[in-house]
Design an enzyme around this catalytic site. Structure first.
Site, PDB file in Angstrom:
ATOM      1  N   ASP A 240     -23.870   9.984  -8.743  1.00 57.58           N
ATOM      2  CA  ASP A 240     -24.334   8.632  -8.423  1.00 57.58           C
ATOM      3  C   ASP A 240     -23.456   8.060  -7.318  1.00 57.58           C
ATOM      4  OD1 ASP A 240     -22.042   7.065  -9.695  1.00 57.58           O
ATOM      5  OD2 ASP A 240     -22.774   8.167 -11.437  1.00 57.58           O
TER       6      ASP A 240
ATOM      7  N   SER B 256      -7.299   2.561  -3.439  1.00 57.02           N
ATOM      8  CA  SER B 256      -5.968   2.890  -2.936  1.00 57.02           C
ATOM      9  C   SER B 256      -5.089   3.461  -4.043  1.00 57.02           C
ATOM     10  CB  SER B 256      -5.305   1.639  -2.369  1.00 57.02           C
ATOM     11  OG  SER B 256      -5.939   1.220  -1.197  1.00 57.02           O
TER      12      SER B 256
ATOM     13  N   GLU C  12       0.827  -1.201   0.000  1.00 55.95           N
ATOM     14  CA  GLU C  12       0.000   0.000   0.000  1.00 55.95           C
ATOM     15  C   GLU C  12       0.863   1.253   0.000  1.00 55.95           C
ATOM     16  OE1 GLU C  12      -3.795   0.503   0.373  1.00 55.95           O
ATOM     17  OE2 GLU C  12      -2.700   2.129  -0.571  1.00 55.95           O
TER      18      GLU C  12
ATOM     19  N   ASP D 181       1.061   4.174  -2.922  1.00 53.24           N
ATOM     20  CA  ASP D 181       0.689   5.550  -2.586  1.00 53.24           C
ATOM     21  C   ASP D 181       1.805   6.537  -2.919  1.00 53.24           C
ATOM     22  OD1 ASP D 181      -1.670   4.520  -1.616  1.00 53.24           O
ATOM     23  OD2 ASP D 181      -1.152   4.744   0.495  1.00 53.24           O
TER      24      ASP D 181
ATOM     25  N   ASP E  24     -18.441  13.594 -16.196  1.00 47.32           N
ATOM     26  CA  ASP E  24     -19.454  12.635 -15.769  1.00 47.32           C
ATOM     27  C   ASP E  24     -19.122  11.226 -16.246  1.00 47.32           C
ATOM     28  OD1 ASP E  24     -21.748  11.798 -14.534  1.00 47.32           O
ATOM     29  OD2 ASP E  24     -23.131  12.715 -15.958  1.00 47.32           O
TER      30      ASP E  24
ATOM     31  N   GLY F  27     -25.081  12.713 -14.021  1.00 49.37           N
ATOM     32  CA  GLY F  27     -25.036  13.476 -12.786  1.00 49.37           C
ATOM     33  C   GLY F  27     -24.428  12.656 -11.663  1.00 49.37           C
TER      34      GLY F  27
END
Length: 457
Positions: free
Chosen positions: A434, A371, A161, A165, A413, A432
């Site tokens: 969601d 992540s 991780e 990152d 979008d 739009g």
């Protein structure tokens, strides 16, 4: 998300000799530092740095060339992407050419344990893709992590991780400094690990060390013993708001579903905190389909779908009510806080190439999940701070206002796919807002400039 979940979303390429190495590279001695970090600059008025374009690769001995997208498709039936491909897909190149690279800004990345080889791995990643090494500072304000044990799957997961990152926040914002904030307790579910994360975040804020706090972690809200226990962990986010520091968190990799304290995916719905916190921008995931040059071969879609192993975390909070900046999307969220807010690439079929050697031998992997999406967006925010010449702070009010202006605002979008996982239905992407992709994904060049305008802040 937590180290255990990340492992599910990794395609390891180290099985092939062409993608492995046994001797880790040695980083340039001037590339990183362990000195006490200096406060991040906050002077008004954006100042461009030197234009950036990746140089020719100059890999250290023992580091093979990263696989191409076609090689990944041929060998593992998944797409893999380089920094150059995502830079084109997210329209970063015009910003870089003008010197908007995140220079003068600091991204704080908060992870349990960290990685013992992060300096060497970042150097190898940079060399492979023609990047300069950033200033990388490592702090452990909540206590020193335990000695690294390659037989400990928890530590291995968090090392992966951490590597994802750091490498990909830098890939998006090559001029930004990176502050890696390591904590000594694994964040899993419930409150476990969060007191240490809060202490670490607070240290960063009290010492004015970062402009962006990025968290690729989270716990299902219902795994806390009470709403009060969860709310008791918010002090750092309140401090961040007061200081104008942007806080980001991954929305999760379980689509609309919850996990329990034993990390088992449940058939019931739930969302993860801190992404669900109104003081945090929750970052969801999409599927990107790109060619070798980073051009789209299909429209972006929500990450997930029937039978998928993972999907963009999304749904309604059971702890936080609808914030006023979500009033215009009340038809989708009702009276609750809805997540995610925005999304970027997360599907492992179209995942990020990551170099790591913490397992004892070096190799390339393809990594996905929210992540991945979260450090990508952290890089965009650092560039936006540089462009604006100030910290932009809590982004959500501005993001929801900008979304009403259409794609010219940099909010694009996403209307395809859903965040379903396994045989459980998810939320469909729609026109739009969601609960699969939030407001959508980003065009970084447009979004950075739009966020800098006074009316967006």
């Amino acid at each position: 998300m937590s180290g255990r979940r990340l492992a599910v979303l990794v395609v390891t390429l180290a099985a092939l000799a062409s993608c492995t190495a046994t001797a880790p590279p040695t980083p340039a001695r001037t590339a990183t530092t362990t000195a006490t970090p200096s406060p991040s600059r906050t002077e008004p008025g954006g100042t461009a740095a030197r234009p950036f374009a990746p140089a020719a690769p100059a890999r250290p001995a023992g580091v093979p060339a990263p696989p191409t997208t076609q090689q990944c498709l041929d060998r593992w039936s998944v797409r893999c992407y380089s920094p150059a491909q995502l830079a084109r897909a997210y329209d970063l190149e015009p910003l870089w050419r003008e010197g908007w690279t995140g220079a003068g800004r600091t991204i704080a990345i908060v992870d349990s344990f960290g990685s013992p080889t992060i300096r060497e791995d970042l150097h190898a990643f940079d060399a492979a893709f023609g990047y300069p090494d950033p200033k990388l500072t490592i702090v452990q304000p909540a206590g020193k992590p335990p000695a690294f044990d390659r037989g400990d799957t928890e530590q291995l997961g968090w090392a992966g991780e951490t590597t994802l990152d750091v490498e990909w926040a830098h890939a998006v914002a090559p001029g930004a400094d990176i502050l890696l904030v390591e904590t000594p307790v694994a964040e899993t579910q419930g409150i476990t690990g969060f007191p240490e994360i809060v202490k670490a975040d607070t240290y960063v804020l009290e010492h004015d060390l970062a402009d962006v706090l990025s968290h690729s972690l989270g716990a299902t809200e219902q795994t806390f013993t009470s709403k009060e226990q969860l709310r008791g962990q918010r002090s750092a986010f309140e401090a961040a708001q007061a200081k104008g520091v942007t806080v980001l968190a991954a929305s999760g990799d379980d689509g609309p579903l919850a996990r329990d304290l034993r990390m088992r995916r449940l058939p019931t719905r739930g969302v993860g905190w801190p992404a669900s916190d109104p003081l945090v921008t929750g970052v969801g995931g999409t599927t990107l389909t790109l060619d070798a040059q980073g051009r789209r071969e299909a429209q972006d879609a929500a990450w997930g779908g029937p039978g998928a192993e993972g999907g963009s975390g999304g749904g309604l909070s059971t702890v936080f009510g609808r914030p006023d900046w979500q009033d215009d999307v009340r038809a989708q969220v009702g009276s609750a806080r809805g997540i995610p807010d925005v999304s970027m690439s997360a599907d492992v079929d179209g995942g990020a190439l990551v170099w790591s050697s913490y397992s004892g031998s070096g190799g390339w992997s393809v990594v996905g999940g929210t992540s991945e999406a979260t450090p990508l967006f952290a890089g965009v925010v650092a560039i936006a701070d540089q462009f604006a010449g100030r910290r932009l702070g809590l982004l959500n009010p501005a993001l929801y206002r900008l979304a009403t202006r259409g794609e010219a605002s940099g909010i694009v979008d996403v209307t395809r796919g859903s965040n379903a996982v396994g045989h459980r239905p998810g939320f469909p992407a729609r026109r739009g807002y969601d609960l699969a992709t939030g407001l959508g994904t980003v065009d970084a060049d447009r979004l950075v400039r739009a966020l800098a305008t006074p009316e967006s802040g």
